[in-house]
Scaffold this motif. Structure first.
Motif, PDB file in Angstrom:
ATOM      1  N   ASN A   1      29.131  80.719   9.322  1.00  0.00           N
ATOM      2  CA  ASN A   1      29.094  81.984   8.578  1.00  0.00           C
ATOM      3  C   ASN A   1      27.999  82.927   9.062  1.00  0.00           C
ATOM      4  O   ASN A   1      28.024  84.116   8.749  1.00  0.00           O
ATOM      5  CB  ASN A   1      28.906  81.725   7.082  1.00  0.00           C
ATOM      6  N   ASN A   2      27.018  82.397   9.787  1.00  0.00           N
ATOM      7  CA  ASN A   2      25.871  83.203  10.185  1.00  0.00           C
ATOM      8  C   ASN A   2      25.742  83.371  11.700  1.00  0.00           C
ATOM      9  O   ASN A   2      24.674  83.732  12.201  1.00  0.00           O
ATOM     10  CB  ASN A   2      24.593  82.616   9.584  1.00  0.00           C
ATOM     11  N   GLY A   3      26.815  83.094  12.425  1.00  0.00           N
ATOM     12  CA  GLY A   3      26.827  83.350  13.859  1.00  0.00           C
ATOM     13  C   GLY A   3      25.959  82.437  14.691  1.00  0.00           C
ATOM     14  O   GLY A   3      25.543  82.796  15.789  1.00  0.00           O
ATOM     15  N   ILE A   4      25.695  81.247  14.187  1.00  0.00           N
ATOM     16  CA  ILE A   4      24.902  80.268  14.936  1.00  0.00           C
ATOM     17  C   ILE A   4      25.856  79.257  15.557  1.00  0.00           C
ATOM     18  O   ILE A   4      26.667  78.650  14.859  1.00  0.00           O
ATOM     19  CB  ILE A   4      23.880  79.553  14.028  1.00  0.00           C
ATOM     20  N   THR A   5      25.776  79.092  16.864  1.00  0.00           N
ATOM     21  CA  THR A   5      26.559  78.062  17.533  1.00  0.00           C
ATOM     22  C   THR A   5      25.938  76.718  17.179  1.00  0.00           C
ATOM     23  O   THR A   5      24.741  76.506  17.393  1.00  0.00           O
ATOM     24  CB  THR A   5      26.540  78.276  19.058  1.00  0.00           C
ATOM     25  N   CYS A   6      26.740  75.826  16.628  1.00  0.00           N
ATOM     26  CA  CYS A   6      26.236  74.522  16.190  1.00  0.00           C
ATOM     27  C   CYS A   6      27.048  73.418  16.866  1.00  0.00           C
ATOM     28  O   CYS A   6      28.229  73.255  16.590  1.00  0.00           O
ATOM     29  CB  CYS A   6      26.337  74.405  14.674  1.00  0.00           C
ATOM     30  N   ILE A   7      26.400  72.702  17.755  1.00  0.00           N
ATOM     31  CA  ILE A   7      27.024  71.549  18.399  1.00  0.00           C
ATOM     32  C   ILE A   7      26.826  70.373  17.446  1.00  0.00           C
ATOM     33  O   ILE A   7      25.696  70.089  17.034  1.00  0.00           O
ATOM     34  CB  ILE A   7      26.390  71.271  19.770  1.00  0.00           C
TER      35      ILE A   7
ATOM     36  N   GLU B   1      32.577  72.463  25.325  1.00  0.00           N
ATOM     37  CA  GLU B   1      31.892  72.670  26.604  1.00  0.00           C
ATOM     38  C   GLU B   1      31.187  74.022  26.666  1.00  0.00           C
ATOM     39  O   GLU B   1      30.076  74.125  27.178  1.00  0.00           O
ATOM     40  CB  GLU B   1      32.870  72.557  27.781  1.00  0.00           C
ATOM     41  N   THR B   2      31.831  75.054  26.132  1.00  0.00           N
ATOM     42  CA  THR B   2      31.220  76.384  26.130  1.00  0.00           C
ATOM     43  C   THR B   2      29.943  76.377  25.304  1.00  0.00           C
ATOM     44  O   THR B   2      28.928  76.949  25.712  1.00  0.00           O
ATOM     45  CB  THR B   2      32.203  77.434  25.581  1.00  0.00           C
ATOM     46  N   ALA B   3      29.960  75.732  24.157  1.00  0.00           N
ATOM     47  CA  ALA B   3      28.773  75.655  23.301  1.00  0.00           C
ATOM     48  C   ALA B   3      27.648  74.899  24.003  1.00  0.00           C
ATOM     49  O   ALA B   3      26.484  75.316  23.954  1.00  0.00           O
ATOM     50  CB  ALA B   3      29.128  74.988  21.971  1.00  0.00           C
ATOM     51  N   ILE B   4      27.979  73.806  24.667  1.00  0.00           N
ATOM     52  CA  ILE B   4      26.957  73.020  25.362  1.00  0.00           C
ATOM     53  C   ILE B   4      26.393  73.812  26.543  1.00  0.00           C
ATOM     54  O   ILE B   4      25.186  73.803  26.786  1.00  0.00           O
ATOM     55  CB  ILE B   4      27.523  71.648  25.790  1.00  0.00           C
ATOM     56  N   ARG B   5      27.243  74.531  27.271  1.00  0.00           N
ATOM     57  CA  ARG B   5      26.772  75.383  28.369  1.00  0.00           C
ATOM     58  C   ARG B   5      25.805  76.439  27.821  1.00  0.00           C
ATOM     59  O   ARG B   5      24.740  76.668  28.385  1.00  0.00           O
ATOM     60  CB  ARG B   5      27.935  76.052  29.083  1.00  0.00           C
ATOM     61  N   THR B   6      26.162  77.069  26.714  1.00  0.00           N
ATOM     62  CA  THR B   6      25.312  78.077  26.075  1.00  0.00           C
ATOM     63  C   THR B   6      23.976  77.471  25.659  1.00  0.00           C
ATOM     64  O   THR B   6      22.918  78.066  25.858  1.00  0.00           O
ATOM     65  CB  THR B   6      26.028  78.682  24.844  1.00  0.00           C
ATOM     66  N   PHE B   7      24.023  76.271  25.105  1.00  0.00           N
ATOM     67  CA  PHE B   7      22.810  75.588  24.664  1.00  0.00           C
ATOM     68  C   PHE B   7      21.838  75.411  25.832  1.00  0.00           C
ATOM     69  O   PHE B   7      20.658  75.744  25.730  1.00  0.00           O
ATOM     70  CB  PHE B   7      23.170  74.221  24.060  1.00  0.00           C
ATOM     71  N   PHE B   8      22.341  74.908  26.949  1.00  0.00           N
ATOM     72  CA  PHE B   8      21.464  74.620  28.083  1.00  0.00           C
ATOM     73  C   PHE B   8      21.155  75.842  28.940  1.00  0.00           C
ATOM     74  O   PHE B   8      20.334  75.767  29.854  1.00  0.00           O
ATOM     75  CB  PHE B   8      22.031  73.479  28.924  1.00  0.00           C
TER      76      PHE B   8
END
Length: 141
Positions: free
Chosen positions: A112-118, A2-9
């Motif tokens: 490894n590169n700090g990218i949030t990946c859903i 949920e945190t990743a999806i919130r960040t995405f939007f």
């Protein structure tokens, strides 16, 4: 997740790598979803200059403000990996790999590169409206 999806939007801009003019493909359906929700989206397709009457761009390098853009990816894993590698170089911090577009190598590179990946089966078409709510974005159908 949920945190990743919130960040995405929460980002002000969106892009769809693998946007398609073929109505049967998910690249078309996902791009159309963004448009139908009134979101500022750019289609990325090096071979198709317009989709749904919207001008597309050939790659991430052509985005107006990459570091402010959340990117949905609908490509085979080998292309997805190249896309995520370029995303890192451009300062893109969050991507959504539609089902089938990711593999372990893609997920590990992102981590490894700090990218949030859903990933892992999450789909904009299924989870997107909840994501908009989580991010406090208004939308109309």
């Amino acid at each position: 997740m949920e945190t990743a999806i919130r960040t995405f939007f929460a980002n002000p801009r969106f892009a769809v790598v693998g946007a398609s003019s073929d109505t049967a493909k998910y690249g078309y359906k996902v791009f159309a979803w963004y448009l139908s929700h009134g979101l500022p989206v750019t289609g990325i397709n090096p071979k198709t200059p317009t989709i749904l009457e919207q001008q597309t761009v050939p790659g991430l390098d052509s985005l107006e403000a990459p570091s402010e853009t959340s990117v949905s990816i609908i490509t085979p894993p080998a292309i997805t990996l190249k896309t995520v590698e370029r995303a890192k170089e451009l300062g893109i911090k969050v991507v959504w790999c539609q089902p089938g577009s990711e593999n372990e190598e893609v997920l590990q590179f992102a981590k490894n590169n700090g990218i949030t990946c859903i990933a892992n089966g999450a789909c904009v078409l299924v989870d997107g409206e909840n994501g908009l709510k989580l991010a406090g974005r208004d939308w109309k159908l």
